[in-house]
Write an enzyme that holds these catalytic residues in place. Structure first.
Site, mmCIF file in Angstrom:
data_model
loop_
_atom_site.group_PDB
_atom_site.id
_atom_site.type_symbol
_atom_site.label_atom_id
_atom_site.label_comp_id
_atom_site.label_asym_id
_atom_site.label_seq_id
_atom_site.Cartn_x
_atom_site.Cartn_y
_atom_site.Cartn_z
ATOM 1 N N ARG A 232 0.863 -1.172 0.000
ATOM 2 C CA ARG A 232 0.000 0.000 0.000
ATOM 3 C C ARG A 232 0.902 1.225 0.000
ATOM 4 N NH1 ARG A 232 -3.655 -2.645 -1.532
ATOM 5 N NH2 ARG A 232 -5.594 -3.150 -0.468
ATOM 6 N N GLU A 261 -3.494 7.613 -4.405
ATOM 7 C CA GLU A 261 -3.892 7.082 -5.717
ATOM 8 C C GLU A 261 -5.210 7.697 -6.176
ATOM 9 O OE1 GLU A 261 -3.862 2.828 -5.323
ATOM 10 O OE2 GLU A 261 -1.752 2.820 -4.802
ATOM 11 N N HIS A 279 -1.018 0.627 -9.881
ATOM 12 C CA HIS A 279 -1.685 -0.345 -8.987
ATOM 13 C C HIS A 279 -2.326 -1.487 -9.780
ATOM 14 C CE1 HIS A 279 -3.642 -0.825 -4.771
ATOM 15 N NE2 HIS A 279 -3.441 -2.007 -5.343
HETATM 16 P P1 NDP Z 1 -1.075 -11.643 4.890
HETATM 17 O O1 NDP Z 1 -1.978 -11.225 5.986
HETATM 18 O O2 NDP Z 1 -1.038 -13.076 4.473
HETATM 19 O O3 NDP Z 1 0.440 -11.221 5.221
HETATM 20 C C1 NDP Z 1 0.765 -10.004 5.802
HETATM 21 C C2 NDP Z 1 2.184 -10.097 6.344
HETATM 22 O O4 NDP Z 1 2.563 -8.804 6.816
HETATM 23 C C3 NDP Z 1 2.342 -11.056 7.503
HETATM 24 O O5 NDP Z 1 3.536 -11.779 7.356
HETATM 25 C C4 NDP Z 1 2.419 -10.155 8.731
HETATM 26 O O6 NDP Z 1 3.194 -10.784 9.737
HETATM 27 C C5 NDP Z 1 3.089 -8.918 8.145
HETATM 28 N N1 NDP Z 1 2.771 -7.690 8.876
HETATM 29 C C6 NDP Z 1 1.550 -7.217 9.219
HETATM 30 N N2 NDP Z 1 1.661 -6.065 9.905
HETATM 31 C C7 NDP Z 1 2.997 -5.812 9.997
HETATM 32 C C8 NDP Z 1 3.749 -4.781 10.614
HETATM 33 N N3 NDP Z 1 3.158 -3.781 11.274
HETATM 34 N N4 NDP Z 1 5.093 -4.827 10.509
HETATM 35 C C9 NDP Z 1 5.715 -5.846 9.852
HETATM 36 N N5 NDP Z 1 5.040 -6.848 9.251
HETATM 37 C C10 NDP Z 1 3.703 -6.842 9.339
HETATM 38 O O7 NDP Z 1 -1.470 -10.728 3.655
HETATM 39 P P2 NDP Z 1 -1.267 -10.988 2.092
HETATM 40 O O8 NDP Z 1 0.114 -11.484 1.867
HETATM 41 O O9 NDP Z 1 -2.395 -11.777 1.564
HETATM 42 O O10 NDP Z 1 -1.439 -9.484 1.522
HETATM 43 C C11 NDP Z 1 -0.571 -8.462 1.955
HETATM 44 C C12 NDP Z 1 -1.001 -7.119 1.418
HETATM 45 O O11 NDP Z 1 -0.641 -6.990 0.063
HETATM 46 C C13 NDP Z 1 -2.492 -6.802 1.403
HETATM 47 O O12 NDP Z 1 -2.992 -6.475 2.676
HETATM 48 C C14 NDP Z 1 -2.550 -5.650 0.443
HETATM 49 O O13 NDP Z 1 -2.372 -4.427 1.122
HETATM 50 C C15 NDP Z 1 -1.357 -5.893 -0.480
HETATM 51 N N6 NDP Z 1 -1.776 -6.226 -1.836
HETATM 52 C C16 NDP Z 1 -1.440 -5.412 -2.886
HETATM 53 C C17 NDP Z 1 -1.849 -5.700 -4.157
HETATM 54 C C18 NDP Z 1 -1.494 -4.832 -5.309
HETATM 55 O O14 NDP Z 1 -2.252 -4.787 -6.278
HETATM 56 N N7 NDP Z 1 -0.372 -4.163 -5.300
HETATM 57 C C19 NDP Z 1 -2.696 -6.860 -4.449
HETATM 58 C C20 NDP Z 1 -2.949 -7.681 -3.296
HETATM 59 C C21 NDP Z 1 -2.511 -7.348 -2.048
HETATM 60 P P3 NDP Z 1 3.027 -10.392 11.303
HETATM 61 O O15 NDP Z 1 1.551 -10.400 11.582
HETATM 62 O O16 NDP Z 1 3.794 -11.422 12.039
HETATM 63 O O17 NDP Z 1 3.624 -9.031 11.445
#
Ligand code: NDP
Length: 318
Positions: A232, A261, A279
């Site tokens: 994001r 965006e 995006h």
């Molecule tokens: P998941 O929930 O599977 O993974 C998120 C990861 O981020 C986890 O490993 C989590 O680990 C980590 N995380 C969360 N908060 C923090 C933090 N504050 N600091 C460090 N690490 C953190 O999500 P997905 O992989 O399915 O998707 C991730 C994101 O990708 C979506 O939420 C979306 O924003 C983005 N996305 C973008 C797209 C695009 O078009 N560019 C398309 C699809 C998704 P932990 O909880 O241990 O911190």
């Protein structure tokens, strides 16, 4: 019994509409000119909302729908939906995890290659006739054997790590909690950035990740380092990114997402150190069809038995 009412925020494909139309009375936000007048007449009848990761559900719309029971999101990121407010009202929220992992990973590889291999410049060199008039294009950097840091090793982050394997990288990662994976964990993002050639951001958006890629992280990545953001726009401090690129303290940035965006700052557009995408991380026919199907599946399952197939974690207990 009459069909429940569904408010559609954002678009839907013909395929999605063909499955939804027989099951719901559909209201499209794009066709509503006066929200208050519409809400007075129809708001209380609406039990379902379909939305996307960008638009979410605004506080005004939440307030206009007193009997809302389900929000089905098209996309995996749901930072634009106030899940606390939904939980408080018992509203189920679903999203579309997993079906887009591969495509976002492909987009990451595309940005990596385009950046390190100088695709923009080489393509311009070929098109402009520079090859004939000036000779060979300048050399670029190999993606092979680099240390690549993944910020957010979840569903998509793991798929990125898997697909990066063709480049024989050293993968390291930073998340809040250590995972059971064969990669080195960094509890501190700046320390990880210092160790990386490339930093890939793929966390969710929202308050916990807001601008966590700041000046310090960007400078730790360094003059030869590359930042890739497919998460994001809010995750990266865009002003600090521009300064780091302009001063040469950061080498390259490959960006699919931006703070405001669809606005992209002119400085990022003008820079020869950036590769920019609008995006489109999941933006292929195939992946968007799979996301649309799951978005509709969630609504139809809710209509059948009140549950959703893929709830967001915060609402899974509802
Ligand atoms: P998941 O929930 O599977 O993974 C998120 C990861 O981020 C986890 O490993 C989590 O680990 C980590 N995380 C969360 N908060 C923090 C933090 N504050 N600091 C460090 N690490 C953190 O999500 P997905 O992989 O399915 O998707 C991730 C994101 O990708 C979506 O939420 C979306 O924003 C983005 N996305 C973008 C797209 C695009 O078009 N560019 C398309 C699809 C998704 P932990 O909880 O241990 O911190």
């Amino acid at each position: 019994m009459s069909n429940p009412s569904l408010l559609m925020i954002g678009g839907a494909t013909d395929e999605m509409l063909s499955r939804l139309t027989p099951e719901f009375t559909i209201h499209k936000l794009s066709e509503i000119s006066d929200l208050n007048a519409w809400a007075a007449e129809h708001g209380a009848s609406v039990e379902a909302v379909m939305t996307n990761g960008h638009d979410g559900v605004s506080p005004e719309i939440m307030a206009a729908l007193p009997n809302l029971k389900v929000v089905s999101g098209y996309g995996v990121g749901y930072d634009a939906v106030d899940t606390d407010a939904c939980v408080a009202r018992g509203i189920k929220v679903s999203h579309t995890p997993n079906v887009l992992n591969g495509e976002v990973a492909n987009t990451t590889l595309l940005l990596l290659l385009a950046g390190l291999r100088n695709f923009r410049h080489d393509e311009a060199w070929a098109r402009s006739g520079d090859w004939e008039s000036k000779g060979s294009a300048p050399l670029s950097t190999s993606p092979d054997g680099k240390t690549i840091g993944i910020l957010g090793l979840g569903r998509i982050g793991q798929e990125i790590a898997d697909r990066l394997a063709i480049f024989n990288p050293t993968i390291v990662y930073h998340t809040r909690s250590k995972k059971d994976v064969p990669y080195t964990y960094y509890g501190d993002l700046v320390d990880m950035a210092k160790a990386c050639d490339v930093l890939v951001c793929i966390t969710p958006g929202g308050p916990s990740t807001n601008k966590i890629v700041n000046k310090e992280v960007l400078e730790a990545l360094g003059p030869k380092g590359m930042l890739i953001n497919v998460s994001r726009g809010s995750v990266v401090d865009e002003d600090a990114l521009i300064v780091a690129l302009e001063s040469g303290k950061l080498g390259l940035a490959g960006l699919d997402v931006f703070e405001r965006e669809p606005h992209i700052p002119d400085a990022l557009k003008a820079s020869d150190r950036t590769v920019l995408l609008p995006h489109v991380g999941s933006g292929t026919h195939e992946t968007r069809a799979a996301m649309g199907a799951l978005t509709v599946d969630n609504l139809l399952q809710w209509k059948t038995d009140g549950s959703v197939k893929t709830p967001v974690p915060e609402c899974a207990h509802l």
